[in-house]
Design a protein around this motif. Sequence first.
Motif, PDB file in Angstrom:
ATOM      1  N   ASN A   8       0.828  -1.206   0.000  1.00 52.95           N
ATOM      2  CA  ASN A   8       0.000   0.000   0.000  1.00 52.95           C
ATOM      3  C   ASN A   8       0.866   1.260   0.000  1.00 52.95           C
ATOM      4  O   ASN A   8       0.537   2.242  -0.673  1.00 52.95           O
ATOM      5  CB  ASN A   8      -0.947   0.012   1.206  1.00 52.95           C
ATOM      6  N   LYS A  11       2.198   1.801  -3.548  1.00 50.62           N
ATOM      7  CA  LYS A  11       1.149   2.360  -4.417  1.00 50.62           C
ATOM      8  C   LYS A  11       0.922   3.839  -4.122  1.00 50.62           C
ATOM      9  O   LYS A  11       0.793   4.654  -5.033  1.00 50.62           O
ATOM     10  CB  LYS A  11      -0.163   1.587  -4.225  1.00 50.62           C
ATOM     11  N   ASN A  15       1.719   6.975  -6.798  1.00 53.95           N
ATOM     12  CA  ASN A  15       0.626   7.846  -7.239  1.00 53.95           C
ATOM     13  C   ASN A  15       0.809   9.298  -6.795  1.00 53.95           C
ATOM     14  O   ASN A  15       0.184  10.195  -7.344  1.00 53.95           O
ATOM     15  CB  ASN A  15      -0.717   7.329  -6.720  1.00 53.95           C
TER      16      ASN A  15
END
Length: 158
Positions: A8, A11, A15
């Motif tokens: 997580n 990611k 982003n």
Amino acid sequence: MDLKEIQNLIKFVSNSGVAEVKLEMDDVKITIRTTLEGNSNDVTYVQQAPMQQALPQAAAPVAIAPVASTPAASDENSKYVTIKSPIIGTFYRKPSPDKPMFVEVGSSIAKGDVLCVIEAMKLFNEIEAEISGKIVKILVDDMSPVEFDQPLFLVDPS
């Protein structure tokens, strides 16, 4: 920090548009680097910090290093040609478990003869002899992982 939390975090960082993030906790150090120009060359380093109190007294870190030949051995082997691995993968001495070995020590080989198979990403690549001669030594055990340019065989070209 478990694997799901690390995934997580990766990611989130990719982003966010941030170039680099470093996170240090009690037992984990994480560095995540991303490229900002749309390239997909994300690099993630996860390093487990040593925990001295959790290790038993007899335990010691184990390092795997390539085997270096001694000068006397390299002088002795200088008359031989070394056949090296062209790829990273798993070394196999026979085409399948029920078949005989491709070559043994003492086998005469000709240019183009198959010496072994190296499996890389579920593809079996036949490694062919680049020279004619006689197998003097097989340097890798069957079903062992091999690196690029790792010596596999010693061949006497005479």
